[in-house]
Design a protein around this motif. Structure first.
Motif, PDB file in Angstrom:
ATOM      1  N   ARG A 131       0.834  -1.203   0.000  1.00 53.07           N
ATOM      2  CA  ARG A 131       0.000   0.000   0.000  1.00 53.07           C
ATOM      3  C   ARG A 131       0.868   1.252   0.000  1.00 53.07           C
ATOM      4  NH1 ARG A 131      -5.087  -0.275   4.219  1.00 53.07           N
ATOM      5  NH2 ARG A 131      -6.259  -1.950   3.214  1.00 53.07           N
ATOM      6  N   LYS A 132       0.506   2.202  -0.811  1.00 47.80           N
ATOM      7  CA  LYS A 132       1.179   3.496  -0.803  1.00 47.80           C
ATOM      8  C   LYS A 132       0.476   4.374   0.219  1.00 47.80           C
ATOM      9  CE  LYS A 132       3.061   3.571  -5.492  1.00 47.80           C
ATOM     10  NZ  LYS A 132       4.451   3.646  -5.016  1.00 47.80           N
ATOM     11  N   HIS A 133       1.124   4.571   1.353  1.00 44.78           N
ATOM     12  CA  HIS A 133       0.541   5.317   2.469  1.00 44.78           C
ATOM     13  C   HIS A 133       1.365   6.580   2.686  1.00 44.78           C
ATOM     14  CE1 HIS A 133      -2.317   4.924   5.896  1.00 44.78           C
ATOM     15  NE2 HIS A 133      -1.491   5.802   6.451  1.00 44.78           N
ATOM     16  N   PHE A 134       0.690   7.720   2.779  1.00 48.32           N
ATOM     17  CA  PHE A 134       1.403   9.005   2.835  1.00 48.32           C
ATOM     18  C   PHE A 134       1.085   9.776   4.111  1.00 48.32           C
ATOM     19  CE2 PHE A 134       1.187   7.793  -1.572  1.00 48.32           C
ATOM     20  CZ  PHE A 134       2.458   8.090  -2.048  1.00 48.32           C
ATOM     21  N   LEU A 135       2.117  10.537   4.529  1.00 49.52           N
ATOM     22  CA  LEU A 135       2.061  11.301   5.764  1.00 49.52           C
ATOM     23  C   LEU A 135       2.661  12.672   5.500  1.00 49.52           C
ATOM     24  CD1 LEU A 135       1.325  10.120   8.705  1.00 49.52           C
ATOM     25  CD2 LEU A 135       3.776  10.234   9.125  1.00 49.52           C
ATOM     26  N   ALA A 136       2.089  13.726   6.106  1.00 51.07           N
ATOM     27  CA  ALA A 136       2.709  15.043   5.995  1.00 51.07           C
ATOM     28  C   ALA A 136       4.066  14.998   6.684  1.00 51.07           C
ATOM     29  CB  ALA A 136       1.819  16.104   6.640  1.00 51.07           C
ATOM     30  N   SER A 137       5.060  15.654   6.119  1.00 50.00           N
ATOM     31  CA  SER A 137       6.434  15.563   6.622  1.00 50.00           C
ATOM     32  C   SER A 137       6.600  16.088   8.038  1.00 50.00           C
ATOM     33  CB  SER A 137       7.379  16.323   5.691  1.00 50.00           C
ATOM     34  OG  SER A 137       7.428  15.695   4.431  1.00 50.00           O
ATOM     35  N   GLU A 138       5.663  16.901   8.509  1.00 50.47           N
ATOM     36  CA  GLU A 138       5.783  17.451   9.863  1.00 50.47           C
ATOM     37  C   GLU A 138       5.369  16.461  10.941  1.00 50.47           C
ATOM     38  OE1 GLU A 138       2.440  20.445  10.583  1.00 50.47           O
ATOM     39  OE2 GLU A 138       2.389  20.155   8.415  1.00 50.47           O
ATOM     40  N   PHE A 139       4.910  15.268  10.559  1.00 50.88           N
ATOM     41  CA  PHE A 139       4.499  14.255  11.531  1.00 50.88           C
ATOM     42  C   PHE A 139       5.391  13.017  11.453  1.00 50.88           C
ATOM     43  CE2 PHE A 139       0.580  16.628  10.695  1.00 50.88           C
ATOM     44  CZ  PHE A 139       0.160  16.924  11.987  1.00 50.88           C
ATOM     45  N   GLU A 140       5.508  12.332  12.600  1.00 48.28           N
ATOM     46  CA  GLU A 140       6.105  11.004  12.631  1.00 48.28           C
ATOM     47  C   GLU A 140       4.965  10.000  12.687  1.00 48.28           C
ATOM     48  OE1 GLU A 140       9.163  10.116  12.221  1.00 48.28           O
ATOM     49  OE2 GLU A 140       9.827  12.203  12.066  1.00 48.28           O
ATOM     50  N   PRO A 141       5.071   8.870  11.996  1.00 49.03           N
ATOM     51  CA  PRO A 141       3.951   7.922  11.925  1.00 49.03           C
ATOM     52  C   PRO A 141       3.574   7.333  13.277  1.00 49.03           C
ATOM     53  CG  PRO A 141       5.945   6.932  11.039  1.00 49.03           C
ATOM     54  CD  PRO A 141       6.237   8.391  11.234  1.00 49.03           C
ATOM     55  N   SER A 142       2.280   7.168  13.495  1.00 48.73           N
ATOM     56  CA  SER A 142       1.772   6.558  14.715  1.00 48.73           C
ATOM     57  C   SER A 142       2.139   5.081  14.760  1.00 48.73           C
ATOM     58  CB  SER A 142       0.247   6.708  14.755  1.00 48.73           C
ATOM     59  OG  SER A 142      -0.332   5.838  15.693  1.00 48.73           O
ATOM     60  N   SER A 143       2.289   4.557  15.975  1.00 47.35           N
ATOM     61  CA  SER A 143       2.575   3.124  16.117  1.00 47.35           C
ATOM     62  C   SER A 143       1.399   2.291  15.617  1.00 47.35           C
ATOM     63  CB  SER A 143       2.854   2.787  17.583  1.00 47.35           C
ATOM     64  OG  SER A 143       1.739   3.116  18.398  1.00 47.35           O
ATOM     65  N   GLU A 144       0.237   2.921  15.503  1.00 51.94           N
ATOM     66  CA  GLU A 144      -0.939   2.214  14.988  1.00 51.94           C
ATOM     67  C   GLU A 144      -0.734   1.761  13.550  1.00 51.94           C
ATOM     68  OE1 GLU A 144      -5.705   3.100  14.209  1.00 51.94           O
ATOM     69  OE2 GLU A 144      -4.617   4.212  15.754  1.00 51.94           O
ATOM     70  N   ILE A 145       0.046   2.517  12.777  1.00 51.30           N
ATOM     71  CA  ILE A 145       0.283   2.127  11.380  1.00 51.30           C
ATOM     72  C   ILE A 145       1.645   1.474  11.180  1.00 51.30           C
ATOM     73  CG2 ILE A 145      -1.269   3.902  10.490  1.00 51.30           C
ATOM     74  CD1 ILE A 145       1.153   5.540   9.692  1.00 51.30           C
ATOM     75  N   THR A 146       2.592   1.744  12.065  1.00 55.80           N
ATOM     76  CA  THR A 146       3.924   1.140  11.908  1.00 55.80           C
ATOM     77  C   THR A 146       4.093  -0.140  12.717  1.00 55.80           C
ATOM     78  OG1 THR A 146       4.883   2.386  13.751  1.00 55.80           O
ATOM     79  CG2 THR A 146       4.948   3.420  11.566  1.00 55.80           C
ATOM     80  N   GLY A 147       3.171  -0.371  13.673  1.00 58.45           N
ATOM     81  CA  GLY A 147       3.309  -1.533  14.540  1.00 58.45           C
ATOM     82  C   GLY A 147       4.138  -1.249  15.768  1.00 58.45           C
ATOM     83  N   GLY A 148       4.634  -0.018  15.897  1.00 56.88           N
ATOM     84  CA  GLY A 148       5.424   0.354  17.063  1.00 56.88           C
ATOM     85  C   GLY A 148       6.806  -0.268  17.060  1.00 56.88           C
ATOM     86  N   LYS A 149       7.330  -0.421  18.232  1.00 58.54           N
ATOM     87  CA  LYS A 149       8.722  -0.867  18.403  1.00 58.54           C
ATOM     88  C   LYS A 149       8.954  -2.281  17.894  1.00 58.54           C
ATOM     89  CE  LYS A 149      11.063   0.707  21.654  1.00 58.54           C
ATOM     90  NZ  LYS A 149      11.744   1.150  22.886  1.00 58.54           N
ATOM     91  N   TRP A 150       7.899  -3.107  17.877  1.00 57.96           N
ATOM     92  CA  TRP A 150       8.096  -4.506  17.507  1.00 57.96           C
ATOM     93  C   TRP A 150       8.148  -4.726  16.005  1.00 57.96           C
ATOM     94  CZ3 TRP A 150       9.658  -4.759  21.906  1.00 57.96           C
ATOM     95  CH2 TRP A 150       8.907  -4.511  23.056  1.00 57.96           C
ATOM     96  N   TYR A 151       8.001  -3.686  15.213  1.00 59.58           N
ATOM     97  CA  TYR A 151       8.025  -3.825  13.757  1.00 59.58           C
ATOM     98  C   TYR A 151       9.104  -2.944  13.146  1.00 59.58           C
ATOM     99  CZ  TYR A 151       3.646  -6.457  13.696  1.00 59.58           C
ATOM    100  OH  TYR A 151       2.692  -7.420  13.882  1.00 59.58           O
ATOM    101  N   ASP A 152       9.673  -3.413  12.049  1.00 54.12           N
ATOM    102  CA  ASP A 152      10.634  -2.631  11.274  1.00 54.12           C
ATOM    103  C   ASP A 152      10.224  -2.694   9.812  1.00 54.12           C
ATOM    104  OD1 ASP A 152      13.215  -1.218  10.813  1.00 54.12           O
ATOM    105  OD2 ASP A 152      13.681  -3.058   9.717  1.00 54.12           O
TER     106      ASP A 152
END
Length: 242
Positions: free
Chosen positions: A86-107
């Motif tokens: 999926r192509k998922h986009f975020l404004a550059s002024e934000f860091e992605p939420s752990s809800e979409i990145t999986g948090g610390k347990w995901y890379d």
């Protein structure tokens, strides 16, 4: 993949200063529509397909606007745990939420088993050294060891400890405040290693494999000198001898 290079904590909603070199006036009207929608989603961002639906712009216009906004540094593409494709986009002024990145347990959208296994070993080592420990005690020990580039929260350490319970490496129990439990307030949940480092991974079985206090329905009424007391409990005495 080196586990130690992956120890980064995702900061939910953390804002940083937008790139002032690219003023909003440099955007076309279509780019402004796309950018404003992405920015409104803050640290959750938005999937390109949803973006096309919400803006009602032609697909080729959205794709062109996304490419231009990325080149101007106003937005960025991030990998989500939902789908790497999926192509998922975020404004550059934000860091992605752990809800979409999986948090610390995901890379990069993939479960970081190497990091998880490393942290399991660290937590198990500290529980073993302390004999009896709460989650906060384990978290503090991990922080003091400075083996991680970024600290883990007590909640994250708690998740690792629960994984150790499922692995049959750790036993969960409630402190009675006596003996080896003296460092833990009465009634607090704490943890103890089930086996020595050289023991096999086969789980222990039998009536004494679990702490009797942990499943005792009278734990709330148990107190030194009371009618129900650790000093007179035959099951607790049997467990200590076990």
């Amino acid at each position: 993949m080196c586990a130690l290079s992956l120890y980064s904590v995702t900061a939910m909603g953390k804002r940083k200063r937008p790139d002032s070199k690219v003023p909003a006036l440099s955007m076309t009207e279509q780019e402004k529509i796309v950018y404003n929608l992405i920015q409104s989603k803050q640290d959750l961002g938005i999937w390109s397909r949803d973006m096309k639906r919400e803006t009602s712009l032609p697909n080729n216009v959205v794709d062109k606007s996304l490419k231009s906004l990325c080149s101007k540094g106003l937005i960025k593409e991030v990998v989500t745990v939902w789908s790497k494709s999926r192509k998922h986009f975020l404004a550059s002024e934000f860091e992605p939420s752990s809800e979409i990145t999986g948090g610390k347990w995901y890379d990069q959208g993939t479960l970081d088993t190497e990091f998880i296994d490393f942290l399991k070993d660290q937590c198990l080592k500290h529980i073993r050294n302390m004999k009896i420990a709460t989650v906060d005690m384990v978290a503090n020990a991990v922080r003091r060891s400075r083996v991680l580039k970024n600290d883990c929260s007590s909640q994250e350490i708690g998740e690792i400890v629960r994984a150790l319970i499922l692995d049959n490496d750790v036993i969960e129990m409630r402190s009675n405040g006596l003996g080896e439990f003296a460092s833990v307030p009465t009634g607090r949940m704490c943890y103890k290693c089930r086996r020595s480092p050289d023991a096999t991974k086969e789980p222990r079985v039998g009536a004494m494999a679990s702490i009797p206090c942990g499943v005792c329905p009278q734990i709330a009424n148990c107190a030194p000198g009371g009618v129900i007391s650790p000093m007179t409990c035959e099951y607790y005495s049997m467990w200590l001898d076990f």
